[in-house]
Design a protein around this motif. Structure first.
Motif, PDB file in Angstrom:
ATOM      1  N   ARG A 160       0.842  -1.364  -0.044  1.00  0.00           N
ATOM      2  CA  ARG A 160      -0.066   0.069  -0.110  1.00  0.00           C
ATOM      3  C   ARG A 160       0.940   1.054  -0.118  1.00  0.00           C
ATOM      4  N   ARG A 161       2.023   1.242   0.510  1.00  0.00           N
ATOM      5  CA  ARG A 161       3.019   2.405   0.372  1.00  0.00           C
ATOM      6  C   ARG A 161       3.757   2.498  -0.496  1.00  0.00           C
ATOM      7  N   ILE A 162       4.344   1.275  -1.192  1.00  0.00           N
ATOM      8  CA  ILE A 162       5.145   1.308  -2.547  1.00  0.00           C
ATOM      9  C   ILE A 162       4.227   1.033  -3.161  1.00  0.00           C
ATOM     10  N   TYR A 163       3.363   1.635  -3.840  1.00  0.00           N
ATOM     11  CA  TYR A 163       2.099   1.390  -4.467  1.00  0.00           C
ATOM     12  C   TYR A 163       2.371   0.697  -6.053  1.00  0.00           C
TER      13      TYR A 163
ATOM     14  N   ILE B  35       2.825  -3.680 -10.734  1.00  0.00           N
ATOM     15  CA  ILE B  35       3.753  -3.793 -11.876  1.00  0.00           C
ATOM     16  C   ILE B  35       3.798  -5.148 -12.179  1.00  0.00           C
ATOM     17  N   ARG B  36       3.512  -6.158 -11.431  1.00  0.00           N
ATOM     18  CA  ARG B  36       3.496  -7.754 -11.731  1.00  0.00           C
ATOM     19  C   ARG B  36       2.782  -7.964 -13.004  1.00  0.00           C
ATOM     20  N   SER B  37       1.678  -6.952 -12.862  1.00  0.00           N
ATOM     21  CA  SER B  37       0.376  -7.296 -14.285  1.00  0.00           C
ATOM     22  C   SER B  37       0.796  -6.590 -15.553  1.00  0.00           C
ATOM     23  N   TYR B  38       1.892  -5.797 -15.243  1.00  0.00           N
ATOM     24  CA  TYR B  38       2.077  -4.808 -16.509  1.00  0.00           C
ATOM     25  C   TYR B  38       2.294  -5.349 -17.800  1.00  0.00           C
ATOM     26  N   ASP B  39       1.644  -4.979 -18.960  1.00  0.00           N
ATOM     27  CA  ASP B  39       2.055  -5.428 -20.039  1.00  0.00           C
ATOM     28  C   ASP B  39       2.229  -4.675 -21.057  1.00  0.00           C
ATOM     29  N   ARG B  40       2.164  -5.163 -22.371  1.00  0.00           N
ATOM     30  CA  ARG B  40       2.657  -4.257 -23.480  1.00  0.00           C
ATOM     31  C   ARG B  40       1.588  -3.377 -23.991  1.00  0.00           C
ATOM     32  N   PRO B  41       0.309  -3.664 -23.982  1.00  0.00           N
ATOM     33  CA  PRO B  41      -0.569  -2.636 -24.166  1.00  0.00           C
ATOM     34  C   PRO B  41      -0.524  -1.403 -23.306  1.00  0.00           C
ATOM     35  N   GLN B  42      -0.503  -1.837 -22.100  1.00  0.00           N
ATOM     36  CA  GLN B  42      -0.470  -0.589 -20.982  1.00  0.00           C
ATOM     37  C   GLN B  42       0.865   0.031 -21.081  1.00  0.00           C
ATOM     38  N   ALA B  43       1.923  -0.733 -21.593  1.00  0.00           N
ATOM     39  CA  ALA B  43       3.181   0.181 -21.765  1.00  0.00           C
ATOM     40  C   ALA B  43       3.122   1.157 -22.963  1.00  0.00           C
ATOM     41  N   PHE B  44       2.336   0.704 -23.943  1.00  0.00           N
ATOM     42  CA  PHE B  44       2.610   1.485 -25.096  1.00  0.00           C
ATOM     43  C   PHE B  44       1.703   2.672 -24.793  1.00  0.00           C
ATOM     44  N   ALA B  45       0.630   2.629 -24.148  1.00  0.00           N
ATOM     45  CA  ALA B  45      -0.483   3.660 -23.872  1.00  0.00           C
ATOM     46  C   ALA B  45       0.207   4.699 -22.940  1.00  0.00           C
TER      47      ALA B  45
ATOM     48  N   ILE C  65       9.006  10.368  -9.016  1.00  0.00           N
ATOM     49  CA  ILE C  65       8.573   9.777  -7.447  1.00  0.00           C
ATOM     50  C   ILE C  65       7.369   9.284  -7.855  1.00  0.00           C
ATOM     51  N   TYR C  66       6.318  10.048  -8.397  1.00  0.00           N
ATOM     52  CA  TYR C  66       5.012   9.542  -8.469  1.00  0.00           C
ATOM     53  C   TYR C  66       4.823   8.322  -8.929  1.00  0.00           C
ATOM     54  N   VAL C  67       5.595   7.815  -9.859  1.00  0.00           N
ATOM     55  CA  VAL C  67       5.802   6.593 -10.396  1.00  0.00           C
ATOM     56  C   VAL C  67       5.786   5.347  -9.223  1.00  0.00           C
ATOM     57  N   PHE C  68       6.453   5.344  -8.466  1.00  0.00           N
ATOM     58  CA  PHE C  68       6.430   4.316  -7.337  1.00  0.00           C
ATOM     59  C   PHE C  68       5.609   4.569  -6.231  1.00  0.00           C
ATOM     60  N   PHE C  69       5.135   5.707  -6.134  1.00  0.00           N
ATOM     61  CA  PHE C  69       4.257   5.761  -4.725  1.00  0.00           C
ATOM     62  C   PHE C  69       2.804   6.225  -5.035  1.00  0.00           C
ATOM     63  N   GLY C  70       2.566   6.989  -6.119  1.00  0.00           N
ATOM     64  CA  GLY C  70       1.355   7.407  -6.414  1.00  0.00           C
ATOM     65  C   GLY C  70       0.308   6.446  -6.938  1.00  0.00           C
TER      66      GLY C  70
ATOM     67  N   LYS D 130     -12.157   4.904  -4.622  1.00  0.00           N
ATOM     68  CA  LYS D 130     -11.214   4.216  -3.695  1.00  0.00           C
ATOM     69  C   LYS D 130     -10.078   5.208  -3.800  1.00  0.00           C
ATOM     70  N   LEU D 131     -10.088   6.162  -2.964  1.00  0.00           N
ATOM     71  CA  LEU D 131      -9.017   6.943  -2.779  1.00  0.00           C
ATOM     72  C   LEU D 131      -8.215   7.034  -1.539  1.00  0.00           C
ATOM     73  N   ASP D 132      -7.133   6.666  -1.539  1.00  0.00           N
ATOM     74  CA  ASP D 132      -6.191   6.814  -0.406  1.00  0.00           C
ATOM     75  C   ASP D 132      -5.469   7.938  -0.050  1.00  0.00           C
ATOM     76  N   ALA D 133      -6.192   8.868   0.657  1.00  0.00           N
ATOM     77  CA  ALA D 133      -5.981  10.003   0.715  1.00  0.00           C
ATOM     78  C   ALA D 133      -4.536  10.447   1.477  1.00  0.00           C
ATOM     79  N   SER D 134      -4.284   9.459   2.577  1.00  0.00           N
ATOM     80  CA  SER D 134      -2.909   9.502   3.298  1.00  0.00           C
ATOM     81  C   SER D 134      -1.828   8.915   2.272  1.00  0.00           C
ATOM     82  N   GLN D 135      -2.204   7.976   1.486  1.00  0.00           N
ATOM     83  CA  GLN D 135      -0.882   7.626   0.492  1.00  0.00           C
ATOM     84  C   GLN D 135      -0.565   8.867  -0.451  1.00  0.00           C
ATOM     85  N   GLU D 136      -1.937   9.563  -0.958  1.00  0.00           N
ATOM     86  CA  GLU D 136      -1.412  10.840  -1.613  1.00  0.00           C
ATOM     87  C   GLU D 136      -0.569  11.760  -0.970  1.00  0.00           C
TER      88      GLU D 136
END
Length: 602
Positions: A54-57, A62-72, A112-117, A350-356
């Motif tokens: 939940r903290r290192i979001y 990332i484990r389900s990250y695929d090629r269509p997502q990467a291209f988008a 930085i937002y890539v790893f925690f946002g 579903k917004l985790d305001a504390s994480q933001e």
């Protein structure tokens, strides 16, 4: 006309709502609790993710990250990079800084937002709001102050996230937020008009002096750029009568041109100046240009907590004194803006305001290590990300790389960008944030909110955005305290069959601030009806009691007992009943049938 018969209640009668005792109350509560547990045993709540996920979001997707997502994400990241570069340069100028500081803020926040946002659409970087706040607290101060302000803002935001203080944002109502946004947009527009029109005076003493110092060349370029930006903005709204494949491709091209309008205007205006310089000289250019950037690649170093400037040594306490209330106001405003943007784009609520908050704090802390200005999310860039089809926060990697490329390759050319074109970019970006609709919407419905909106807007324009926000919060808190201290309570005589009783119905929960009002209403009802009828207090809206409320109920029960008037607590839960001492003048019931003993009915 004879009065209705006064009812006599039997203190030992079970039909009169079942007299509460500690024993039967505990038994009843345990039975209900057991039944609830049996029902809940059939179901199991979804297992909560590990705190590390939940903290290192990034670990959650990332484990389900695929090629269509990467291209988008690649397309969205490049598009956002073309948007954020000219904006960062313009916002740095608005904050009174040179161009590179805006770009420093753009690349580190995106990465930085890539790893925690948690919200893919959110784009962390320099904004008009943060630029105005920076200018407010760091104007005519050394740039080291800005870097330390970014560090302190990040530290406060990080603490807010750790201690889960997101509820603070809930105390700022929508009218105050709208007034704050509108006031900020007004300030940006007014501040950039001088650059748009080529006025180079630091202080303008009169309206005549203002117009007499307009430079025709700068004004022509600035107005032309502004008109072009507004025109290009409309390209994304072009509609075709037929949805043919050719029209769809053309619509996509027009959309890309529309969202790249800032970059196009800055590029072509800079190209115009570059060609002019190489045909003549820098001094012959008829436009006011941006400041020269000597070295722009970011370097990692600690924030300057102590430094020398103009023969004066600043230590950390001196910096805190110079920044003043900005140490708290800048992070609060940043959190307010960031959470509002996240709410606008979050899926399924579903917004985790504390994480933001944690993420925003880390972005600013990391930014201060690369000499960045304070940052937060930008609604316009987030809308561009959404429209670009972003799938995950990974798009920030590509945006950050594009910004770093601009820092390493394009910095020698920043000096060719006309200030008028940057002013046009800023004005076109914020002018649509000016929202005057609350005047029409709030006048017929809510005068208090209209007062909050109007007052906050006026004070933002006169005394600064932080004072306007503070005014709105104070007014809202006063309204809340008035509501808590003077709860609305309805009292009327009610009939059930041939029996009468006084029904006291609070329209909200009663806290300790409102117990005197409730007590006064019960007393007034007893005087009005000459103590002829029992008092039935509707407790369905009571969520919890405090010691003051319990003491008030006991005191009222004793007063009513002296006049032989029964106090009936209607729709009170067993848990709440257990909080009250056992007394002979209090009954409990759920509906009208339980109010009266069978032998009392006619």
């Amino acid at each position: 006309m004879s009065l209705p018969k006064k009812l006599s209640f039997d203190a030992n009668c079970d039909e009169a709502g079942v007299k509460y005792t500690a024993k039967n109350g505990d038994d009843s509560y345990e039975l209900a609790h057991t039944l609830d547990m049996d029902m809940q045993g059939r179901y199991s709540a979804p297992k909560e993710a590990h705190w590390l996920l939940r903290r290192i979001y990034i670990l959650t997707w990332i484990r389900s990250y695929d090629r269509p997502q990467a291209f988008a994400d690649l397309i969205a990241g490049i598009t956002l990079g073309l948007t954020i570069i000219p904006q960062s340069i313009a916002y740095a100028a608005l904050a009174g800084l040179s161009s590179e500081y805006g770009l420093y803020s753009a690349f580190i926040g995106s990465i930085i937002y890539v790893f925690f946002g948690t919200i893919p659409q959110v784009s962390i970087g320099p904004t008009s709001l943060m630029a105005i706040m920076t200018l407010q607290f760091c104007a005519d101060k050394p740039v080291q102050m800005v870097i330390v302000l970014a560090f302190l803002a990040g530290f406060v935001e990080l603490l807010m996230g750790i201690f889960q203080l997101g509820f603070i944002v809930s105390f700022i109502p929508a009218p105050v937020t709208k007034a704050f946004t509108t006031g900020t947009a007004f300030i940006v527009v007014m501040a950039q008009l001088k650059s748009l029109l080529g006025i180079r005076l630091k202080k303008v003493n009169s309206i005549g002096d203002y117009f007499s110092n307009i430079r025709g060349t700068d004004a022509s370029l600035g107005i032309a750029c502004l008109c072009l930006l507004l025109s290009l903005r409309l390209l994304s709204q072009v509609k075709f009568k037929q949805e043919t494949p050719l029209n769809q491709r053309l619509k996509k091209v027009l959309w890309y041109i529309s969202i790249s309008r800032n970059a196009l205007v800055v590029f072509f205006s800079g190209l115009l100046v570059y060609m002019w310089v190489h045909r003549s000289s820098m001094e012959a250019v008829p436009f006011a240009l941006s400041s020269k950037v000597s070295s722009a690649m970011p370097s990692f170093k600690l924030p300057p907590f102590a430094f020398e400037y103009q023969n004066r040594t600043y230590v950390f306490t001196d910096i805190l004194h110079e920044l003043g209330s900005g140490v708290m106001l800048v992070p609060i405003v940043a959190v307010l803006a960031n959470v509002a943007i996240a709410k606008a784009f979050v899926k399924d609520g579903k917004l985790d305001a504390s994480q933001e908050m944690l993420t925003l704090g880390l972005c600013n802390l990391a930014g201060s290590l690369f000499s960045a200005m304070p940052t937060c999310g930008a609604f316009t860039r987030s809308a561009v990300s959404q429209a670009s089809g972003v799938r995950t926060p990974m798009a920030g990697i590509y945006t950050g790389l594009i910004v770093l490329s601009a820092l390493s390759i394009l910095t020698p050319y920043f000096q060719y960008i006309p200030r008028a074109s940057l002013a046009a970019v800023l004005i076109a970006a914020v002018v649509f944030m000016i929202d005057l609709t609350p005047i029409k919407e709030l006048w017929p419905t809510n005068k208090k909110d209209l007062f909050s909106w109007t007052g906050s807007l006026i004070i933002c324009l006169i005394a600064g955005v932080e004072m306007g926000l503070l005014f709105g919060i104070v007014v809202s808190m006063i309204c809340i305290l008035l509501r808590l201290g003077n709860p609305k309570i309805e009292v009327y005589l009610k009939q059930h069959e041939s029996n009468y009783y006084v029904h006291v119905v609070p329209q909200s929960d009663i806290f300790y601030t409102g117990v005197d009002t409730l007590r006064s209403e019960i007393r007034s009802a007893c005087l009005l009806y000459r103590n002829d009828f029992p008092i039935v207090l509707h407790c369905g809206r009571f969520m919890q009691f405090d010691a003051t409320f319990v003491e008030m109920l006991m005191a009222v029960a004793k007063e009513l007992a002296r006049d032989k008037v029964l106090l009936v607590l209607q729709h009170m839960s067993l848990k709440q009943q257990q909080m009250l001492p056992v007394t002979g003048n209090i009954r409990f019931c759920d509906d009208d049938q339980q109010l009266f003993p069978l032998e009392g009915k006619q």
